[in-house]
Every structure is written in C-alpha cells, then in structure tokens.
Scaffold this motif. Structure first.
Motif, PDB file in Angstrom:
ATOM      1  N   ARG A  13       0.856  -1.182   0.000  1.00 31.28           N
ATOM      2  CA  ARG A  13       0.000   0.000   0.000  1.00 31.28           C
ATOM      3  C   ARG A  13       0.892   1.232   0.000  1.00 31.28           C
ATOM      4  O   ARG A  13       1.993   1.216   0.540  1.00 31.28           O
ATOM      5  CB  ARG A  13      -0.885   0.032   1.258  1.00 31.28           C
ATOM      6  N   ILE A  14       0.403   2.296  -0.570  1.00 27.54           N
ATOM      7  CA  ILE A  14       1.161   3.543  -0.614  1.00 27.54           C
ATOM      8  C   ILE A  14       0.774   4.389   0.588  1.00 27.54           C
ATOM      9  O   ILE A  14      -0.400   4.594   0.869  1.00 27.54           O
ATOM     10  CB  ILE A  14       0.882   4.311  -1.919  1.00 27.54           C
ATOM     11  N   VAL A  15       1.791   4.862   1.303  1.00 26.73           N
ATOM     12  CA  VAL A  15       1.585   5.730   2.457  1.00 26.73           C
ATOM     13  C   VAL A  15       2.433   6.975   2.239  1.00 26.73           C
ATOM     14  O   VAL A  15       3.602   6.876   1.886  1.00 26.73           O
ATOM     15  CB  VAL A  15       2.016   5.030   3.770  1.00 26.73           C
ATOM     16  N   ARG A  16       1.843   8.123   2.461  1.00 25.70           N
ATOM     17  CA  ARG A  16       2.577   9.370   2.332  1.00 25.70           C
ATOM     18  C   ARG A  16       2.851   9.928   3.729  1.00 25.70           C
ATOM     19  O   ARG A  16       1.981   9.939   4.582  1.00 25.70           O
ATOM     20  CB  ARG A  16       1.785  10.374   1.525  1.00 25.70           C
ATOM     21  N   LEU A  17       4.069  10.378   3.944  1.00 30.82           N
ATOM     22  CA  LEU A  17       4.477  10.906   5.247  1.00 30.82           C
ATOM     23  C   LEU A  17       4.770  12.397   5.142  1.00 30.82           C
ATOM     24  O   LEU A  17       5.272  12.868   4.127  1.00 30.82           O
ATOM     25  CB  LEU A  17       5.755  10.218   5.738  1.00 30.82           C
ATOM     26  N   ASN A  34      19.851  10.322  -2.706  1.00 29.77           N
ATOM     27  CA  ASN A  34      19.164   9.409  -3.617  1.00 29.77           C
ATOM     28  C   ASN A  34      17.773   9.141  -3.050  1.00 29.77           C
ATOM     29  O   ASN A  34      17.631   8.586  -1.958  1.00 29.77           O
ATOM     30  CB  ASN A  34      19.973   8.110  -3.731  1.00 29.77           C
ATOM     31  N   GLU A  35      16.727   9.534  -3.799  1.00 23.46           N
ATOM     32  CA  GLU A  35      15.349   9.392  -3.317  1.00 23.46           C
ATOM     33  C   GLU A  35      14.970   7.926  -3.082  1.00 23.46           C
ATOM     34  O   GLU A  35      14.265   7.615  -2.138  1.00 23.46           O
ATOM     35  CB  GLU A  35      14.364  10.023  -4.310  1.00 23.46           C
ATOM     36  N   GLN A  36      15.436   7.028  -3.941  1.00 20.49           N
ATOM     37  CA  GLN A  36      15.108   5.612  -3.754  1.00 20.49           C
ATOM     38  C   GLN A  36      15.727   5.074  -2.468  1.00 20.49           C
ATOM     39  O   GLN A  36      15.092   4.344  -1.717  1.00 20.49           O
ATOM     40  CB  GLN A  36      15.587   4.789  -4.948  1.00 20.49           C
ATOM     41  N   LYS A  37      16.966   5.436  -2.208  1.00 17.88           N
ATOM     42  CA  LYS A  37      17.617   5.008  -0.971  1.00 17.88           C
ATOM     43  C   LYS A  37      16.947   5.647   0.232  1.00 17.88           C
ATOM     44  O   LYS A  37      16.827   5.026   1.284  1.00 17.88           O
ATOM     45  CB  LYS A  37      19.106   5.366  -0.995  1.00 17.88           C
ATOM     46  N   LEU A  38      16.492   6.893   0.081  1.00 18.78           N
ATOM     47  CA  LEU A  38      15.780   7.566   1.161  1.00 18.78           C
ATOM     48  C   LEU A  38      14.496   6.819   1.505  1.00 18.78           C
ATOM     49  O   LEU A  38      14.205   6.570   2.675  1.00 18.78           O
ATOM     50  CB  LEU A  38      15.463   9.012   0.779  1.00 18.78           C
ATOM     51  N   ASN A  39      13.732   6.437   0.488  1.00 21.68           N
ATOM     52  CA  ASN A  39      12.498   5.687   0.725  1.00 21.68           C
ATOM     53  C   ASN A  39      12.778   4.345   1.389  1.00 21.68           C
ATOM     54  O   ASN A  39      12.063   3.924   2.298  1.00 21.68           O
ATOM     55  CB  ASN A  39      11.736   5.485  -0.587  1.00 21.68           C
ATOM     56  N   ARG A  43      11.546   3.231   5.126  1.00 17.83           N
ATOM     57  CA  ARG A  43      10.811   1.967   5.285  1.00 17.83           C
ATOM     58  C   ARG A  43      11.495   1.065   6.305  1.00 17.83           C
ATOM     59  O   ARG A  43      10.837   0.471   7.176  1.00 17.83           O
ATOM     60  CB  ARG A  43      10.690   1.254   3.937  1.00 17.83           C
ATOM     61  N   LEU A  44      12.820   0.976   6.262  1.00 21.04           N
ATOM     62  CA  LEU A  44      13.556   0.140   7.215  1.00 21.04           C
ATOM     63  C   LEU A  44      13.423   0.666   8.639  1.00 21.04           C
ATOM     64  O   LEU A  44      13.291  -0.117   9.586  1.00 21.04           O
ATOM     65  CB  LEU A  44      15.024   0.036   6.815  1.00 21.04           C
ATOM     66  N   ILE A  45      13.445   1.985   8.803  1.00 21.21           N
ATOM     67  CA  ILE A  45      13.282   2.577  10.134  1.00 21.21           C
ATOM     68  C   ILE A  45      11.907   2.225  10.689  1.00 21.21           C
ATOM     69  O   ILE A  45      11.774   1.817  11.850  1.00 21.21           O
ATOM     70  CB  ILE A  45      13.480   4.110  10.076  1.00 21.21           C
ATOM     71  N   ILE A  46      10.887   2.351   9.867  1.00 22.73           N
ATOM     72  CA  ILE A  46       9.526   2.046  10.317  1.00 22.73           C
ATOM     73  C   ILE A  46       9.378   0.562  10.636  1.00 22.73           C
ATOM     74  O   ILE A  46       8.800   0.189  11.652  1.00 22.73           O
ATOM     75  CB  ILE A  46       8.498   2.493   9.254  1.00 22.73           C
ATOM     76  N   GLU A  47       9.910  -0.298   9.769  1.00 26.79           N
ATOM     77  CA  GLU A  47       9.812  -1.740  10.010  1.00 26.79           C
ATOM     78  C   GLU A  47      10.523  -2.132  11.298  1.00 26.79           C
ATOM     79  O   GLU A  47      10.022  -2.955  12.067  1.00 26.79           O
ATOM     80  CB  GLU A  47      10.391  -2.520   8.829  1.00 26.79           C
ATOM     81  N   GLU A  48      11.688  -1.559  11.552  1.00 29.21           N
ATOM     82  CA  GLU A  48      12.434  -1.870  12.774  1.00 29.21           C
ATOM     83  C   GLU A  48      11.651  -1.428  14.011  1.00 29.21           C
ATOM     84  O   GLU A  48      11.596  -2.133  15.006  1.00 29.21           O
ATOM     85  CB  GLU A  48      13.805  -1.209  12.752  1.00 29.21           C
ATOM     86  N   LYS A  49      11.055  -0.248  13.935  1.00 28.22           N
ATOM     87  CA  LYS A  49      10.252   0.260  15.054  1.00 28.22           C
ATOM     88  C   LYS A  49       9.075  -0.685  15.316  1.00 28.22           C
ATOM     89  O   LYS A  49       8.755  -0.974  16.474  1.00 28.22           O
ATOM     90  CB  LYS A  49       9.760   1.676  14.738  1.00 28.22           C
TER      91      LYS A  49
END
Length: 78
Positions: A13-17, A34-39, A43-49
């Motif tokens: 699903r697409i989520v905008r922050l 790099n926008e792709q690396k930023l995304n 995502r990794l920060i959120i998944e880890e949390k």
C-alpha cells in the motif's frame, strides 16, 4: 482488447508521510541524495520500530501529547 490490471489485491500500500524539512534533509544526506535510498531507509526505520514495539506501545503513540504531559506531571508529583 484492453489490458487492465491483474486481478487481486496489491501486496504493498502507498503511504505518504509528512516530516519536518530538517529531518528530511538529514535522512536525505544519509541516503546519499538518492530518493530511492531515502524511501528504503524510511521503510527500514519504520519496520524496525514495528518489530521492536508492542501493540500497547504503538497505541500510546496515537494518544495526544497533552495526555502524556498530564500523566508525566502526575507521576512527578507522586
């Protein structure tokens, strides 16, 4: 014959922050502009949390900040 999407639900699903500019530029710098690396980083920060939190801790994040401040002042008074 028109081609449409494949049947079934999408896996993601697409989520905008909305994040503060300062935090955005810090994370963008870590990702090497790099926008792709930023995304991927976000995502990794959120998944880890999510992996390291319980449902109760996550539900506390939804409470307004005022309640938290009231609870903190009550605990300090005792």
């Amino acid at each position: 014959m028109a081609r449409g999407r494949k049947a079934g639900k999408r896996a993601n699903r697409i989520v905008r922050l909305s994040i503060p500019k300062r935090l955005y530029f810090i994370l963008l710098g870590v990702a090497g502009n790099n926008e792709q690396k930023l995304n991927r980083l976000i995502r990794l920060i959120i998944e880890e949390k999510l992996e390291n939190s319980t449902v109760a801790e996550l539900s506390q994040l939804l409470e307004p900040a005022k309640r938290k401040e009231e609870e903190e002042t009550e605990s300090e008074e005792q």
